[in-house]
Design an enzyme around this catalytic site. Sequence first.
Site, short mmCIF file in Angstrom:
data_model
loop_
_atom_site.label_atom_id
_atom_site.label_comp_id
_atom_site.label_asym_id
_atom_site.label_seq_id
_atom_site.Cartn_x
_atom_site.Cartn_y
_atom_site.Cartn_z
N SER A 235 -9.47 5.14 -39.49
CA SER A 235 -9.17 6.03 -40.31
C SER A 235 -8.92 7.46 -39.81
O SER A 235 -9.74 8.11 -39.03
CB SER A 235 -10.19 6.38 -41.37
N HIS B 38 -4.87 4.24 -43.17
CA HIS B 38 -4.56 3.41 -42.26
C HIS B 38 -2.97 2.89 -42.09
O HIS B 38 -2.58 2.50 -43.21
CB HIS B 38 -5.28 2.08 -42.57
N HIS C 179 -9.79 -4.93 -42.73
CA HIS C 179 -11.16 -4.97 -42.92
C HIS C 179 -11.68 -6.03 -44.01
O HIS C 179 -10.81 -6.49 -44.88
CB HIS C 179 -11.82 -3.42 -43.60
N TYR D 44 -13.39 -5.66 -46.65
CA TYR D 44 -13.14 -5.15 -47.80
C TYR D 44 -11.88 -5.38 -48.50
O TYR D 44 -11.71 -5.37 -49.78
CB TYR D 44 -14.01 -3.97 -48.11
N GLU D 45 -10.87 -5.69 -47.61
CA GLU D 45 -9.56 -5.86 -48.34
C GLU D 45 -9.34 -7.16 -48.76
O GLU D 45 -8.43 -7.47 -49.44
CB GLU D 45 -8.36 -5.64 -47.11
N ALA E 196 -14.60 5.43 -38.33
CA ALA E 196 -15.37 6.48 -39.05
C ALA E 196 -16.64 5.99 -39.27
O ALA E 196 -16.97 4.90 -39.65
CB ALA E 196 -14.44 6.63 -40.28
N MET F 90 -17.81 0.50 -41.71
CA MET F 90 -17.29 -0.72 -42.14
C MET F 90 -16.39 -1.72 -41.51
O MET F 90 -15.50 -2.50 -42.06
CB MET F 90 -16.80 -0.54 -43.68
N SER F 91 -16.25 -1.19 -40.21
CA SER F 91 -15.46 -2.06 -39.21
C SER F 91 -16.02 -2.42 -38.14
O SER F 91 -17.34 -2.73 -37.79
CB SER F 91 -14.08 -1.20 -39.10
N ASN G 240 -19.49 12.15 -42.16
CA ASN G 240 -20.21 12.62 -43.24
C ASN G 240 -21.60 12.09 -42.73
O ASN G 240 -21.67 11.43 -41.85
CB ASN G 240 -19.79 11.88 -44.68
N HIS H 56 -14.45 9.43 -49.80
CA HIS H 56 -13.20 9.04 -49.02
C HIS H 56 -12.38 10.11 -48.47
O HIS H 56 -12.03 10.13 -47.57
CB HIS H 56 -12.11 7.98 -49.70
N1 HPA Z 1 -20.66 4.63 -44.65
C1 HPA Z 1 -19.81 3.62 -44.55
N2 HPA Z 1 -18.71 3.75 -43.70
C2 HPA Z 1 -18.22 4.93 -43.67
C3 HPA Z 1 -19.19 5.87 -43.95
C4 HPA Z 1 -20.38 5.72 -44.72
O1 HPA Z 1 -21.10 6.70 -44.85
N3 HPA Z 1 -18.47 7.26 -43.33
C5 HPA Z 1 -17.26 6.69 -42.86
N4 HPA Z 1 -17.52 5.34 -43.08
#
Ligand code: HPA
Length: 276
Positions: free
Chosen positions: A29, A60, A82, A84-85, A112, A209-210, A233, A245
């Site tokens: 990302s 992406h 991913h 989740y897609e 990320a 998530m990857s 974050n 996001h």
């Molecule tokens: N959680 C999961 N995936 C992420 C996060 C998060 O806080 N930040 C960036 N990707």
Amino acid sequence: MSRTRVREAARILHRRAGFRPRLHLVLGSGLGGVAKCMEDPVEVPFEELPGFPAASVEGHAGSFLMGRIAGVPVLLQAGRFHYYEGVGTGVVAAPVRVGRALGARTLVLTNAVGGIRRDLVPGSLMLIDDHVNLMFRAPLAGPVADGETRFPDMSRPYDPALMAAAESVALRAGIRLPRGTYGAVAGPNFETPAEVRALRAAGADAVGMSTVPEVVVARAGGQRVLAFSLVTNRAAGLGDGIVDHEGVMAYGEVAGRTLGVLLEALIPALEGIGAK
Ligand code: HPA
């Protein structure tokens, strides 16, 4: 994705670029900026390759770029797939298998994350030195793919020599690069505060998530792996606000510039480290 499609995708990329990369670099990302340091890139969008869906997530890009970074022939992947897609493991892992079929012996991944450990604040970087797979999916389930082993060792998923090289380049560049454990979840929703506490108890320093499916498949195929997280974050319940996001993308850009500087200096250094 079938082995025929993986081989065909590798053939197309080889034909278009006219060389074989030694290194496969995956940008997550908001990290597309790193691609700017590539000389004369040849771009091949995912959808031009057999069996590849177009990448769908905002931020992406969804393409391969082949060219040289600091003189080293690189397969650069802007965007990834991913779980989740809604795609299966075969698709999530396909780019890694294509990179290997092309000849890449080293896989460098970026992603990320939400920071869980106290020092992992937005804008900072983390060098992944281990992971916990909480995606509840087995990336190697099914028939054994070309060049992979059934039961790969995971004692050292991230290559110690490559990590040491990354740390020494970071030190010279004045970039803070603490090590940490990546906790992988399937997403796409961000976590609840209780889930973040559970992740911390499970040993995760950051959550994303990857990456883990790609690492597992790369190790099964004998590639050396190095991976970096950009902290975008504080994980849910640890910061002052909510996790969204837009915030992830904004911080991805800030930390992405630092990571770009680091990668440009690191890539030639990785070349000198012999494959095991
Ligand atoms: N959680 C999961 N995936 C992420 C996060 C998060 O806080 N930040 C960036 N990707």
